[in-house]
Each structure stands twice: as C-alpha cells, then as structure tokens.
Design a protein around this motif. Structure first.
Motif, PDB file in Angstrom:
ATOM      1  N   LYS A 184       0.825  -1.203   0.000  1.00 42.96           N
ATOM      2  CA  LYS A 184       0.000   0.000   0.000  1.00 42.96           C
ATOM      3  C   LYS A 184       0.867   1.264   0.000  1.00 42.96           C
ATOM      4  N   LEU A 185       1.950   1.218   0.758  1.00 41.25           N
ATOM      5  CA  LEU A 185       2.907   2.322   0.793  1.00 41.25           C
ATOM      6  C   LEU A 185       4.063   1.970  -0.137  1.00 41.25           C
ATOM      7  N   THR A 186       4.165   2.672  -1.246  1.00 39.01           N
ATOM      8  CA  THR A 186       5.223   2.399  -2.219  1.00 39.01           C
ATOM      9  C   THR A 186       6.258   3.510  -2.177  1.00 39.01           C
ATOM     10  N   LEU A 187       7.515   3.114  -2.165  1.00 36.74           N
ATOM     11  CA  LEU A 187       8.632   4.051  -2.106  1.00 36.74           C
ATOM     12  C   LEU A 187       9.621   3.684  -3.202  1.00 36.74           C
ATOM     13  N   ARG A 188      10.037   4.651  -3.951  1.00 40.46           N
ATOM     14  CA  ARG A 188      10.801   4.450  -5.191  1.00 40.46           C
ATOM     15  C   ARG A 188      11.909   3.406  -5.063  1.00 40.46           C
ATOM     16  N   GLU A 189      11.828   2.395  -5.908  1.00 41.66           N
ATOM     17  CA  GLU A 189      12.887   1.403  -6.103  1.00 41.66           C
ATOM     18  C   GLU A 189      13.165   0.534  -4.876  1.00 41.66           C
ATOM     19  N   TRP A 190      12.330   0.647  -3.829  1.00 39.32           N
ATOM     20  CA  TRP A 190      12.492  -0.223  -2.661  1.00 39.32           C
ATOM     21  C   TRP A 190      11.260  -1.111  -2.563  1.00 39.32           C
ATOM     22  N   ARG A 191      11.490  -2.427  -2.594  1.00 40.90           N
ATOM     23  CA  ARG A 191      10.397  -3.387  -2.581  1.00 40.90           C
ATOM     24  C   ARG A 191      10.391  -4.164  -1.268  1.00 40.90           C
ATOM     25  N   PRO A 192       9.219  -4.523  -0.767  1.00 40.42           N
ATOM     26  CA  PRO A 192       9.158  -5.303   0.475  1.00 40.42           C
ATOM     27  C   PRO A 192       9.946  -6.611   0.397  1.00 40.42           C
ATOM     28  N   ALA A 193       9.977  -7.233  -0.764  1.00 42.65           N
ATOM     29  CA  ALA A 193      10.692  -8.503  -0.901  1.00 42.65           C
ATOM     30  C   ALA A 193      12.188  -8.352  -0.664  1.00 42.65           C
ATOM     31  N   ASP A 194      12.699  -7.127  -0.810  1.00 40.99           N
ATOM     32  CA  ASP A 194      14.127  -6.894  -0.641  1.00 40.99           C
ATOM     33  C   ASP A 194      14.516  -6.587   0.806  1.00 40.99           C
ATOM     34  N   ILE A 195      13.536  -6.433   1.700  1.00 46.32           N
ATOM     35  CA  ILE A 195      13.816  -6.033   3.082  1.00 46.32           C
ATOM     36  C   ILE A 195      13.630  -7.227   4.014  1.00 46.32           C
ATOM     37  N   ARG A 196      14.675  -7.558   4.759  1.00 44.08           N
ATOM     38  CA  ARG A 196      14.631  -8.671   5.714  1.00 44.08           C
ATOM     39  C   ARG A 196      14.367  -8.206   7.142  1.00 44.08           C
TER      40      ARG A 196
END
Length: 281
Positions: A184-196
């Motif tokens: 729902k909250l999108t931030l440029r070039e940062w995806r939830p799948a990339d955050i551990r």
C-alpha cells in the motif's frame, strides 16, 4: 527564572514535612529536588542538583512550562506546532546524514503520503533504507510525568503514560510498516521482498528512563497490543533529540545507522549507545 526552579534547605524541609509529617519516608524522598533542579545557598549562589538535570530543565523543560500553562485548544495548538518543529528538526538531521545525490537511488523518505482506498494516509516521519534493512522513525512530543511516574515509581502511572504516549506512536509505526510490506505504501525502487529486517524507532524530545526493567515493561505492553510483532521486525527502540544528534555524528563518520541500532538492541543497558565499532555490517 532561578526562583522558579530553585529550592532552599528550609523549603525542602517544609515540603517533606507537609508530605510525610514525621514519617521515615521524608528522609529519603528526593522528589522536590528533582522537580526544582537548583539549591539556593545563603550567599545567594545556586548549586545544581545534577548538571544533566539542570540542562534538561532549561532546554526541554521550557517546553513543558509553556505546555502546562496553556489550556484547552491553545495547548493543543501549541502541541501541534511544537510537534511539527520537532519533526522538521529530526528530518533535517537525517537529510544531513544522507544527502541526496543525482543518479543514485534515494535512501531516505520523509513523511510520505499514500492512499488506501479513498483515504489518504501518512507514512512514518522518516524512513531510511539500506540493502535488506529499513528503519522507520516516528516523532512524538509525549513525556512521562515527573512526579506521578518517574520520581515516585508508580507502576500504574507508568502504564498509563506508556499507553497514552508510547503505544499510540507504536501503532502508527506498526501501520506504516504493515502498509509498506503489503504494497500500500510504495517508495521508489524499494520493494518489500528486498527487506529482511525492520527497525521501528520512536523519537522523543526528552530522554525516557529506559533502564532494563522499564524497557522490558514497555516491550511487553507493545507485544500485548499485538504491535510490531511481524516477522523481521526488531524490538522497538526509543531515542531522544540528543541521541539523534549522536547518531548524526556516527553516520557521518561512516558507521551504518542499522549497525548502531542493532548493537544498541544487544546492549544490556538499552538506554545508552554502546561503543560502536567502525566495522561495516
């Protein structure tokens, strides 16, 4: 100004007698000294109870003088105004830590706005990304009450304060992180799948007395509310403005923010920053 925050030996004695009569407690009760901060001597010189206590009183303490004097809508207006100033101050600090550069992926986002259906939401005040990790910070002007909570050690007052001042902000952090993870909250070039790992942080104007037993109580209350418990979310941390300034110096010297927060979590003292090594994570 001095008369407002100073006590004399005679006034301390009167205060203790009024409060405790001849009870034993009067020999150990330091509440009055903690609330005033200065002791006036016979030669009209003033001595601070502790230097740190005095500094807090003439800096952040001025805010509470104004806050407690105002009533109703005027107090609410002042709270909003000061809260916005505090948010700007913290944001400026992180802008200095992570200056923007052309052609590079932005790492810091400030107060992002997004929609869930027809309703507009606001993300955390500051969000900092690095590969695999994200720090979500929210700023609050809340405080623990001095006489009812800090100096008397009342667990009932403490829990009331945490619910009113800490849990509300923790709910905002929880919502912001959940909305990012769900897309729902999108931030440029940062995806939830990339955050551990996610580091939730509350920033207050004044330091809170986070000795281990107090910090553990806060975490238990946050857990009981079901907040910040998703996979990958690290324990909630609380910083004051002084901590943010300390962080700024560390980050500008090349030490990653996430490393500082991780080592702070592992430090048994909780409230203080451990000695952080310059080794990168």
């Amino acid at each position: 100004m001095f008369s407002k925050i100073a006590v004399t030996r005679a006034s301390v004695k009167r205060e203790h007698l009024d409060k405790c009569n001849s009870g034993l407690g009067r020999y150990f009760d330091l509440v009055y000294l903690m609330l005033r901060r200065l002791v006036r001597l016979r030669n009209r010189h003033y001595v601070p109870v502790t230097p740190a206590n005095l500094v807090e009183r003439v800096t952040a303490g001025v805010y509470w003088d104004i806050h407690d004097y105002l009533k109703g809508k005027e107090r609410q207006k002042f709270q909003r105004f000061f809260g916005e100033l505090l948010q700007v101050y913290v944001s400026k600090a992180f802008q200095r830590m992570y200056p923007t550069a052309p052609r590079l992926t932005p790492r810091v986002f400030f107060d992002p706005k997004y929609k869930t259906g027809r309703q507009e939401q606001r993300g955390s005040d500051v969000i900092v990304f690095s590969p695999g990790q994200a720090v979500f910070l929210d700023v609050t002007v809340g405080r623990l009450r001095m006489e009812q909570t800090i100096t008397t050690g009342s667990i009932h007052s403490f829990r009331q304060d945490v619910r009113a001042k800490i849990l509300h902000t923790a709910k905002e952090l929880d919502r912001s992180i959940r909305d990012f993870k769900s897309g729902k909250l999108t931030l440029r070039e940062w995806r939830p799948a990339d955050i551990r790992q996610y580091f939730p942080v509350i920033v207050t104007v004044s330091p809170l007395p986070l000795v281990p037993v107090v910090y553990d109580e806060v975490l238990q209350m946050v857990q009981a509310e079901g907040l910040l418990q998703d996979k990958g979310i690290q324990p909630l941390q609380m910083l004051c403005l002084e901590d943010v300034e300390f962080l700024e110096a560390l980050v500008q010297s090349g030490i990653p923010l996430e490393q500082v927060l991780r080592e702070k979590i592992s430090d048994q003292q909780y409230a203080s920053f451990p000695e952080v090594s310059s080794k990168s994570v």
